[in-house]
Scaffold this active site. Structure first.
Site, PDB file in Angstrom:
ATOM      1  N   ASP A  20       0.865  -1.193   0.000  1.00  0.00           N
ATOM      2  CA  ASP A  20       0.000   0.000   0.000  1.00  0.00           C
ATOM      3  C   ASP A  20       0.895   1.234   0.000  1.00  0.00           C
ATOM      4  O   ASP A  20       1.736   1.401   0.884  1.00  0.00           O
ATOM      5  CB  ASP A  20      -0.908  -0.014   1.230  1.00  0.00           C
TER       6      ASP A  20
ATOM      7  N   ASP B 147      -3.736   2.170  -5.330  1.00  0.00           N
ATOM      8  CA  ASP B 147      -2.395   2.158  -4.711  1.00  0.00           C
ATOM      9  C   ASP B 147      -2.190   0.958  -3.803  1.00  0.00           C
ATOM     10  O   ASP B 147      -1.346   0.982  -2.920  1.00  0.00           O
ATOM     11  CB  ASP B 147      -2.161   3.459  -3.926  1.00  0.00           C
ATOM     12  N   GLU B 148      -2.929  -0.104  -4.037  1.00  0.00           N
ATOM     13  CA  GLU B 148      -2.942  -1.198  -3.067  1.00  0.00           C
ATOM     14  C   GLU B 148      -3.106  -2.541  -3.787  1.00  0.00           C
ATOM     15  O   GLU B 148      -3.933  -2.654  -4.680  1.00  0.00           O
ATOM     16  CB  GLU B 148      -4.138  -0.935  -2.153  1.00  0.00           C
TER      17      GLU B 148
HETATM   18  P1  TTP Z   1      -5.200   5.246   0.709  1.00  0.00           P
HETATM   19  O1  TTP Z   1      -4.210   4.153   0.474  1.00  0.00           O
HETATM   20  O2  TTP Z   1      -6.373   4.953   1.571  1.00  0.00           O
HETATM   21  O3  TTP Z   1      -4.474   6.502   1.350  1.00  0.00           O
HETATM   22  P2  TTP Z   1      -3.047   7.115   1.068  1.00  0.00           P
HETATM   23  O4  TTP Z   1      -2.255   6.252   0.140  1.00  0.00           O
HETATM   24  O5  TTP Z   1      -3.214   8.528   0.623  1.00  0.00           O
HETATM   25  O6  TTP Z   1      -2.391   7.150   2.491  1.00  0.00           O
HETATM   26  P3  TTP Z   1      -1.861   5.923   3.374  1.00  0.00           P
HETATM   27  O7  TTP Z   1      -2.090   4.669   2.576  1.00  0.00           O
HETATM   28  O8  TTP Z   1      -0.408   6.193   3.589  1.00  0.00           O
HETATM   29  O9  TTP Z   1      -2.648   5.985   4.630  1.00  0.00           O
HETATM   30  O10 TTP Z   1      -5.768   5.761  -0.661  1.00  0.00           O
HETATM   31  C1  TTP Z   1      -4.980   5.845  -1.841  1.00  0.00           C
HETATM   32  C2  TTP Z   1      -5.342   7.062  -2.652  1.00  0.00           C
HETATM   33  O11 TTP Z   1      -6.725   7.012  -2.993  1.00  0.00           O
HETATM   34  C3  TTP Z   1      -5.148   8.359  -1.910  1.00  0.00           C
HETATM   35  O12 TTP Z   1      -3.820   8.858  -2.052  1.00  0.00           O
HETATM   36  C4  TTP Z   1      -6.174   9.250  -2.513  1.00  0.00           C
HETATM   37  C5  TTP Z   1      -7.283   8.326  -2.959  1.00  0.00           C
HETATM   38  N1  TTP Z   1      -8.404   8.404  -2.004  1.00  0.00           N
HETATM   39  C6  TTP Z   1      -9.469   9.259  -2.288  1.00  0.00           C
HETATM   40  O13 TTP Z   1      -9.496   9.896  -3.338  1.00  0.00           O
HETATM   41  N2  TTP Z   1     -10.476   9.365  -1.372  1.00  0.00           N
HETATM   42  C7  TTP Z   1     -10.509   8.662  -0.205  1.00  0.00           C
HETATM   43  O14 TTP Z   1     -11.439   8.797   0.592  1.00  0.00           O
HETATM   44  C8  TTP Z   1      -9.408   7.783   0.075  1.00  0.00           C
HETATM   45  C9  TTP Z   1      -9.372   6.998   1.357  1.00  0.00           C
HETATM   46  C10 TTP Z   1      -8.386   7.698  -0.853  1.00  0.00           C
HETATM   47 MG    MG Z   2      -2.122   4.183   0.468  1.00  0.00          MG
END
Ligand code: TTP
Ligand code: MG
Length: 412
Positions: free
Chosen positions: A9, A102-103
């Site tokens: 992730d 991103d996962e």
């Molecule tokens: P996440 O993996 O949930 O968040 P992140 O990568 O920004 O942070 P981390 O994993 O370090 O906690 O989500 C991935 C991307 O998806 C995030 O950069 C932006 C997008 N996203 C949205 O557009 N809206 C949302 O509500 C969420 C949770 C994520």
């Molecule tokens: Mg993330």
């Protein structure tokens, strides 16, 4: 047979891409968001101590962190980046489940020996040795993935290693940012114990609230709860969730089976005439079906909500999305808008409510991360714009601000 599962992730994905591409942003609080919907997509780790979170209204985020730099999302860039990262992951195993932009989960059971040659020779008679070599291989692979993403893409990933998807995901979250965490089977129960029950798959906002009211907050609480109580609270999910709370999860990786539609509906024991109750049920349905779509590696182009009145007359309301998605927040925004519109026109008791994702498809060509959340804003904006243009701003704005005032989890 024991498996070796990695969960990758990216850290603060959109914000990290922005900080990489503009060095003047590095080390600063950065919020990626704005636009018509006016919410935070993500915030850099520098902004998080101020309380800025994904899906928060921009106005609130700016109050919490007034000196943050706000960047408009560059969806195409994040989508391209996602594909490049995916190409790196493809070097480690062919068995990959893309969960979001991103996962991803990687099943490395079959490729671990390439990174830990001793595994090939580990005699079957020495299961303990094979086991410890497998964890070692997992850690080596996680390190190699992080290094490759850092050197080739100049971005940071957190990686979790375990023997199933649940624990691997928990592991990748535990040391974020820049995390690398292995959860061995024998540690699973103690690692999970203090974590909120919401880390378990299938415990959404609504179920978590229900559990909390019954005094169940953590995985340990859930594991120790009386079976009858769990059964009453969680119904058919009770046993799976208890197993999960002990770290057991047999789900295989899903590499994008095709399904035409995924839906859920519920006929109530008694007709429901309160819109807040209908919202709660609809939200849990949206959480369920979007999770299912993501686990199948599919995105939907169509969201349909079904309303059945006590006299059995049944109505459906469909929205076609400009761009397919499986994002819970994006689908929820559309389903909620449909409910609010329905309720405005015909407030009254319902016998059934349901929601279906239609026109499901794998997201783009092979090698792409599933569920391009990155394109979400555009789609949702378009859907909401259309609804607003048709029915006026107030329904949607009033609904969302009420949700936020109550702070009861509508603002997902
Ligand atoms: P996440 O993996 O949930 O968040 P992140 O990568 O920004 O942070 P981390 O994993 O370090 O906690 O989500 C991935 C991307 O998806 C995030 O950069 C932006 C997008 N996203 C949205 O557009 N809206 C949302 O509500 C969420 C949770 C994520
Ligand atoms: Mg993330």
């Amino acid at each position: 047979m024991s498996r070796l599962i990695l969960h990758v992730d990216m850290d603060a994905f959109y914000a990290a891409v922005e900080q990489r591409d503009d060095p003047s942003l590095r080390g600063k609080p950065v919020i990626v968001g704005g636009g018509v919907r006016g919410v935070v997509t993500t915030a850099s780790y520098e902004a998080r101590p101020f309380g800025v979170r994904s899906a928060m209204p921009m106005a609130q985020a700016m109050r919490l962190c007034p000196h943050a730099v706000v960047i408009k999302p560059r969806m195409r860039v994040y989508g391209d980046e996602s594909r490049l990262i995916r190409a790196i992951l493809d070097r480690f195993t062919p068995d990959i489940e893309a969960v979001s932009i991103d996962e991803a989960y990687l099943d490395c059971t079959g490729t671990a020996h390439l990174h830990e040659p001793a595994l090939v020779d580990a005699p079957a008679l020495l299961p303990d040795l094979a086991e410890s070599l497998r964890w070692k291989a997992g850690e080596t692979m996680a390190r190699a993935i992080k290094d490759a993403i850092r050197t080739e893409r100049n971005l940071i990933a957190s990686v979790g290693v375990a023997s199933n998807k649940l624990l691997a995901k928990v592991a990748s979250d535990l040391d974020k940012p820049d995390g690398l965490r292995v959860i061995r089977d024998q540690e699973a129960v103690s690692v999970l114990a203090p974590l909120p029950a919401a880390v378990l798959r299938g415990v959404g906002t609504v179920a978590a609230e229900k559990l909390k009211r019954a005094g169940i907050s953590t995985c340990a609480d859930l594991r120790n709860a009386a079976p009858e109580l769990l059964q009453r609270l969680l119904g058919s999910q009770a046993e799976t969730l208890r197993l999960q709370a002990m770290g057991r999860d047999a789900r295989a990786l899903e590499r994008g089976r095709r399904a035409k539609s995924i839906g859920q509906s519920r006929t109530f024991n008694q007709d429901i005439a309160r819109v807040d109750e209908l919202r709660a049920i609809l939200l849990s349905q949206v959480e369920h079906i979007t999770q299912e779509a993501r686990s199948e590696g599919l995105v939907a182009k169509r969201v349909t909500v079904t309303f059945r009145r006590p006299d059995f007359e049944t109505f459906t309301r469909s929205t076609t999305l400009d761009e397919p998605t499986s994002s819970t927040a994006a689908i929820w925004a559309v389903a909620l808008a449909q409910l609010e519109t329905w309720w405005k026109a015909s407030p009254g008791p319902l016998r059934l409510i349901g929601v279906t994702l239609g026109d499901l498809e794998p997201p783009g060509q092979l090698g792409l991360f599933a569920a391009p959340v990155s394109e979400r804003a555009t789609r949702v904006d378009a859907a909401l714009d259309a609804i607003k243009a048709k029915f006026g701003n107030s329904a949607i704005r009033r609904a969302s601000s009420k949700r936020l005032e109550r702070g009861d989890g509508w603002d997902i």
